[in-house]
Design a protein around this motif. Sequence first.
Motif, PDB file in Angstrom:
ATOM      1  N   VAL A 199       0.867  -1.181   0.000  1.00  0.00           N
ATOM      2  CA  VAL A 199       0.000   0.000   0.000  1.00  0.00           C
ATOM      3  C   VAL A 199       0.902   1.229   0.000  1.00  0.00           C
ATOM      4  CG1 VAL A 199      -1.766   1.287   1.258  1.00  0.00           C
ATOM      5  CG2 VAL A 199      -1.809  -1.220   1.261  1.00  0.00           C
ATOM      6  N   ASP A 200       0.953   1.947  -1.125  1.00  0.00           N
ATOM      7  CA  ASP A 200       1.819   3.125  -1.205  1.00  0.00           C
ATOM      8  C   ASP A 200       0.986   4.390  -1.415  1.00  0.00           C
ATOM      9  OD1 ASP A 200       0.999   2.893  -3.801  1.00  0.00           O
ATOM     10  OD2 ASP A 200       2.901   2.121  -4.544  1.00  0.00           O
ATOM     11  N   HIS A 201       1.673   5.507  -1.527  1.00  0.00           N
ATOM     12  CA  HIS A 201       0.964   6.783  -1.649  1.00  0.00           C
ATOM     13  C   HIS A 201       0.057   6.841  -2.865  1.00  0.00           C
ATOM     14  CE1 HIS A 201       4.120   7.890   1.207  1.00  0.00           C
ATOM     15  NE2 HIS A 201       3.277   8.813   1.601  1.00  0.00           N
ATOM     16  N   GLU A 202       0.530   6.230  -3.958  1.00  0.00           N
ATOM     17  CA  GLU A 202      -0.252   6.259  -5.198  1.00  0.00           C
ATOM     18  C   GLU A 202      -1.598   5.551  -5.004  1.00  0.00           C
ATOM     19  OE1 GLU A 202       0.421   4.685  -9.666  1.00  0.00           O
ATOM     20  OE2 GLU A 202       2.208   4.978  -8.448  1.00  0.00           O
ATOM     21  N   ASP A 296      15.763  17.071   7.637  1.00  0.00           N
ATOM     22  CA  ASP A 296      16.749  17.133   6.551  1.00  0.00           C
ATOM     23  C   ASP A 296      17.179  15.719   6.156  1.00  0.00           C
ATOM     24  OD1 ASP A 296      18.692  16.273   8.382  1.00  0.00           O
ATOM     25  OD2 ASP A 296      19.354  18.309   8.833  1.00  0.00           O
ATOM     26  N   GLU A 297      17.966  15.631   5.081  1.00  0.00           N
ATOM     27  CA  GLU A 297      18.325  14.347   4.500  1.00  0.00           C
ATOM     28  C   GLU A 297      19.149  13.492   5.479  1.00  0.00           C
ATOM     29  OE1 GLU A 297      17.146  12.768   2.199  1.00  0.00           O
ATOM     30  OE2 GLU A 297      18.650  11.181   1.978  1.00  0.00           O
ATOM     31  N   GLY A 298      20.017  14.153   6.247  1.00  0.00           N
ATOM     32  CA  GLY A 298      20.838  13.413   7.207  1.00  0.00           C
ATOM     33  C   GLY A 298      19.969  12.748   8.263  1.00  0.00           C
ATOM     34  N   ALA A 299      18.983  13.496   8.750  1.00  0.00           N
ATOM     35  CA  ALA A 299      18.080  12.936   9.765  1.00  0.00           C
ATOM     36  C   ALA A 299      17.247  11.808   9.156  1.00  0.00           C
ATOM     37  CB  ALA A 299      17.181  14.040  10.312  1.00  0.00           C
ATOM     38  N   ARG A 300      16.790  12.019   7.916  1.00  0.00           N
ATOM     39  CA  ARG A 300      15.974  10.980   7.273  1.00  0.00           C
ATOM     40  C   ARG A 300      16.758   9.667   7.194  1.00  0.00           C
ATOM     41  NH1 ARG A 300      14.656   8.090   3.048  1.00  0.00           N
ATOM     42  NH2 ARG A 300      16.633   8.629   2.065  1.00  0.00           N
ATOM     43  N   VAL A 315      15.615  18.714  12.436  1.00  0.00           N
ATOM     44  CA  VAL A 315      14.292  19.223  12.041  1.00  0.00           C
ATOM     45  C   VAL A 315      14.479  20.570  11.341  1.00  0.00           C
ATOM     46  CG1 VAL A 315      12.007  19.908  12.874  1.00  0.00           C
ATOM     47  CG2 VAL A 315      13.253  18.047  14.024  1.00  0.00           C
ATOM     48  N   ILE A 316      13.964  20.693  10.127  1.00  0.00           N
ATOM     49  CA  ILE A 316      14.104  21.953   9.378  1.00  0.00           C
ATOM     50  C   ILE A 316      13.004  22.925   9.793  1.00  0.00           C
ATOM     51  CG2 ILE A 316      14.211  23.018   7.092  1.00  0.00           C
ATOM     52  CD1 ILE A 316      14.723  20.225   5.927  1.00  0.00           C
ATOM     53  N   ASP A 325       3.947  14.524  23.837  1.00  0.00           N
ATOM     54  CA  ASP A 325       3.136  13.309  23.823  1.00  0.00           C
ATOM     55  C   ASP A 325       2.075  13.273  22.731  1.00  0.00           C
ATOM     56  OD1 ASP A 325       4.593  12.210  25.837  1.00  0.00           O
ATOM     57  OD2 ASP A 325       3.152  12.647  27.428  1.00  0.00           O
ATOM     58  N   ASP A 326       1.993  14.292  21.894  1.00  0.00           N
ATOM     59  CA  ASP A 326       1.087  14.217  20.738  1.00  0.00           C
ATOM     60  C   ASP A 326       1.783  13.481  19.593  1.00  0.00           C
ATOM     61  OD1 ASP A 326      -1.013  15.550  21.862  1.00  0.00           O
ATOM     62  OD2 ASP A 326      -0.568  17.499  20.938  1.00  0.00           O
ATOM     63  N   ALA A 327       0.962  12.862  18.741  1.00  0.00           N
ATOM     64  CA  ALA A 327       1.533  12.177  17.575  1.00  0.00           C
ATOM     65  C   ALA A 327       1.853  13.185  16.470  1.00  0.00           C
ATOM     66  CB  ALA A 327       0.551  11.141  17.050  1.00  0.00           C
ATOM     67  N   VAL A 328       2.966  12.965  15.804  1.00  0.00           N
ATOM     68  CA  VAL A 328       3.353  13.826  14.681  1.00  0.00           C
ATOM     69  C   VAL A 328       3.835  12.966  13.508  1.00  0.00           C
ATOM     70  CG1 VAL A 328       3.986  15.931  15.944  1.00  0.00           C
ATOM     71  CG2 VAL A 328       5.655  14.092  15.755  1.00  0.00           C
ATOM     72  N   GLU A 329       3.590  13.465  12.310  1.00  0.00           N
ATOM     73  CA  GLU A 329       4.135  12.804  11.129  1.00  0.00           C
ATOM     74  C   GLU A 329       5.529  13.367  10.877  1.00  0.00           C
ATOM     75  OE1 GLU A 329       0.282  11.790   8.386  1.00  0.00           O
ATOM     76  OE2 GLU A 329       1.096  13.821   8.288  1.00  0.00           O
ATOM     77  N   ILE A 330       6.366  12.547  10.272  1.00  0.00           N
ATOM     78  CA  ILE A 330       7.716  13.017   9.959  1.00  0.00           C
ATOM     79  C   ILE A 330       7.889  12.902   8.445  1.00  0.00           C
ATOM     80  CG2 ILE A 330      10.185  12.637  10.365  1.00  0.00           C
ATOM     81  CD1 ILE A 330       9.313  11.341  13.063  1.00  0.00           C
ATOM     82  N   CYS A 331       8.242  14.008   7.801  1.00  0.00           N
ATOM     83  CA  CYS A 331       8.368  13.954   6.346  1.00  0.00           C
ATOM     84  C   CYS A 331       9.697  14.542   5.894  1.00  0.00           C
ATOM     85  CB  CYS A 331       7.197  14.656   5.674  1.00  0.00           C
ATOM     86  SG  CYS A 331       7.104  16.403   6.002  1.00  0.00           S
ATOM     87  N   ASP A 332      10.081  14.204   4.650  1.00  0.00           N
ATOM     88  CA  ASP A 332      11.316  14.775   4.108  1.00  0.00           C
ATOM     89  C   ASP A 332      11.008  16.149   3.507  1.00  0.00           C
ATOM     90  OD1 ASP A 332      10.162  14.374   1.616  1.00  0.00           O
ATOM     91  OD2 ASP A 332      11.333  12.576   1.160  1.00  0.00           O
ATOM     92  N   ALA A 333      12.040  16.806   2.974  1.00  0.00           N
ATOM     93  CA  ALA A 333      11.861  18.182   2.495  1.00  0.00           C
ATOM     94  C   ALA A 333      10.854  18.268   1.346  1.00  0.00           C
ATOM     95  CB  ALA A 333      13.207  18.753   2.071  1.00  0.00           C
ATOM     96  N   SER A 334      10.650  17.123   0.618  1.00  0.00           N
ATOM     97  CA  SER A 334       9.685  17.153  -0.490  1.00  0.00           C
ATOM     98  C   SER A 334       8.254  16.964   0.012  1.00  0.00           C
ATOM     99  CB  SER A 334      10.015  16.058  -1.504  1.00  0.00           C
ATOM    100  OG  SER A 334       9.639  14.790  -0.978  1.00  0.00           O
ATOM    101  N   GLY A 335       8.093  16.724   1.311  1.00  0.00           N
ATOM    102  CA  GLY A 335       6.748  16.582   1.880  1.00  0.00           C
ATOM    103  C   GLY A 335       6.291  15.130   1.987  1.00  0.00           C
TER     104      GLY A 335
END
Length: 380
Positions: A199-202, A296-300, A315-316, A325-335
Amino acid sequence: MIVVVKIGTSSVTVPGGGIDSSAIAKLASELAGLALHHKVVVVSSGAVSAGAAVLAAVSRGAVEGGEAAWTADPALSQALSAIGQHRLMRVYDDAFAAVGLTVGQVLLAPTDFALRGRYLHARATLLRLAEIGIVPIVNENDAIADDEIRFGDNDRLAALVAHLLRADLLVLLTDQAGLFSADPRTDQHATLIEEVAEVDHELESVAGGPGSKSARGGMASKLAAAKMASWSGVTSVIAAADRPQVLADVVDLVTGRRAPGEAAVGTVFMPHARQLSARKLWIAFALRPSGRLVVDEGARRALVEQQSSLLPAGVIRIEGRFSVDDAVEICDASGLVFAKGIAQLPSDRAADWVGRRSSHLPEDLRAEAVHRDDLVVLVA
Ligand code: GLU
């Protein structure tokens, strides 16, 4: 095999509210066939819709506005579930009794998956019921669940139950034959997707919203459930509840007993090789994210390749508002979202920690942005 069968609101109720006893009788007789060879656990929706029909009958106008009113008003839908749940169970009870089986009701809330003690109790009860030949019928404990953290749809609940039981198969029965390449209600060229490896984004962008207003699920939440199941090592299938012999055909399909060329049964989702713990599944799929950390890419790379904690320095920027304690999404620079976790630092102090090295953090903010134990990377 251990088989979890999730039955959606639209498959056990009539439009506008009320239980469809003949649909339940059809499913009970198929489930009885399945129970001869497998341990079966049912997750059924329909309590809210059943409750609405009762309330409409005893006090006309009490649910003025019909389905739209109760879906927009969480307290009303919780009250309706209290009215409808035991009535739904009565119909299940009768339908299973007619095929020689007994049912037991288990109502679960999200905390039952988050707290280890409860998780183990829920697991032990469900397994014991199945062992002694009783069919557990699970629903969300809608009447009392805190609206902020409710599952909200039983697809997710069913996937967590499948994980809890280390089930072999999760069947998501609905009013459609499976996942289509486009919305079959509006696009006549839509074709059934018979097998999904990942199951991917597409794929997620193909899945539309709920079909009927009283059903909370829809294809998007079925996909989310299938994704959870696959990260739990469970095969899942989306198929039509009203298809004759749907359960027998699904089992034949996943056990390789259907000849090639036979009519399609539904959409099969293959299990993942890497599997997540219950807690990580819960973080990844059950918690609603309050915000986003763009890294950033290093963190990813550190997160994906070394399963490290996420440090403030990586984190950029942040999006949304979240507390510790809240949930957060983690994304790369492209979103692109590639991970999820529980924040250890609050968004209202972002200026004090975003992009800072640990040695430059104020004393009261000396923490990881997300600790590795609370972080789930969702790439294969
Ligand atoms: N738990 C809700 C009910 O029984 C249904 C949630 C859903 O539609 O998935 O009515």
